[in-house]
Each structure stands twice: as structure tokens, then as C-alpha cells.
Motif scaffolding. Structure first.
Motif, mmCIF file in Angstrom:
data_model
loop_
_atom_site.group_PDB
_atom_site.id
_atom_site.type_symbol
_atom_site.label_atom_id
_atom_site.label_comp_id
_atom_site.label_asym_id
_atom_site.label_seq_id
_atom_site.Cartn_x
_atom_site.Cartn_y
_atom_site.Cartn_z
ATOM 1 N N ALA A 96 0.806 -1.309 0.032
ATOM 2 C CA ALA A 96 -0.010 -0.178 0.138
ATOM 3 C C ALA A 96 0.918 1.233 -0.101
ATOM 4 C CB ALA A 96 -0.928 0.055 1.094
ATOM 5 N N GLU A 97 2.010 1.041 0.668
ATOM 6 C CA GLU A 97 2.853 2.416 0.627
ATOM 7 C C GLU A 97 3.876 2.531 -0.610
ATOM 8 O OE1 GLU A 97 4.450 2.136 4.677
ATOM 9 O OE2 GLU A 97 2.582 2.468 5.774
ATOM 10 N N ARG A 119 -5.792 0.348 -7.004
ATOM 11 C CA ARG A 119 -6.217 1.503 -7.779
ATOM 12 C C ARG A 119 -6.327 1.585 -9.130
ATOM 13 N NH1 ARG A 119 -1.748 4.464 -4.265
ATOM 14 N NH2 ARG A 119 -0.671 4.351 -6.288
ATOM 15 N N ARG A 168 -3.905 0.947 -2.163
ATOM 16 C CA ARG A 168 -3.858 1.721 -0.888
ATOM 17 C C ARG A 168 -4.782 1.252 0.064
ATOM 18 N NH1 ARG A 168 -9.123 3.911 -0.724
ATOM 19 N NH2 ARG A 168 -10.262 3.569 -2.791
ATOM 20 N N GLY A 190 -3.335 7.759 -7.637
ATOM 21 C CA GLY A 190 -3.972 8.064 -6.285
ATOM 22 C C GLY A 190 -5.364 7.479 -6.250
#
Length: 48
Positions: A23-24, A43, A31, A48
């Protein structure tokens, strides 16, 4: 979800570390969407 990362020898704590890493890290298009239970979602775009 962290529970989906089921491999022999991968403990619960390591599963959570993997989900957080994916996720990071900017190379993975996902995410965090939940913490209880820990869950990440892919995603649609990399922005984003």
C-alpha cells in the motif's frame, strides 16, 4: 485483506507488513482501505 496473504511460514504480523508495504510503495497501485481488518485495494490509476 491481510488474511488473503496466506503462505506457509508467513505469520500474521508478516502478512500485515506485506499489506502495508504494497500500500505504501509507489510501484504498487494499491491503497489501504481498512484497518480492522487490515485491507488494501488496487487503484484504477497510479496517481491515487
Amino acid at each position: 485483506m491481510a488474511a488473503d496473504v496466506e503462505w506457509p511460514g508467513v505469520t500474521g504480523r508478516r502478512r500485515h507488513m506485506l499489506v502495508h508495504h504494497f500500500a505504501e510503495h509507489p510501484a504498487f497501485p494499491c491503497r489501504l482501505v481498512g484497518r480492522q481488518p487490515l485491507c488494501a485495494r488496487k487503484r484504477e490509476d497510479r496517481d491515487g
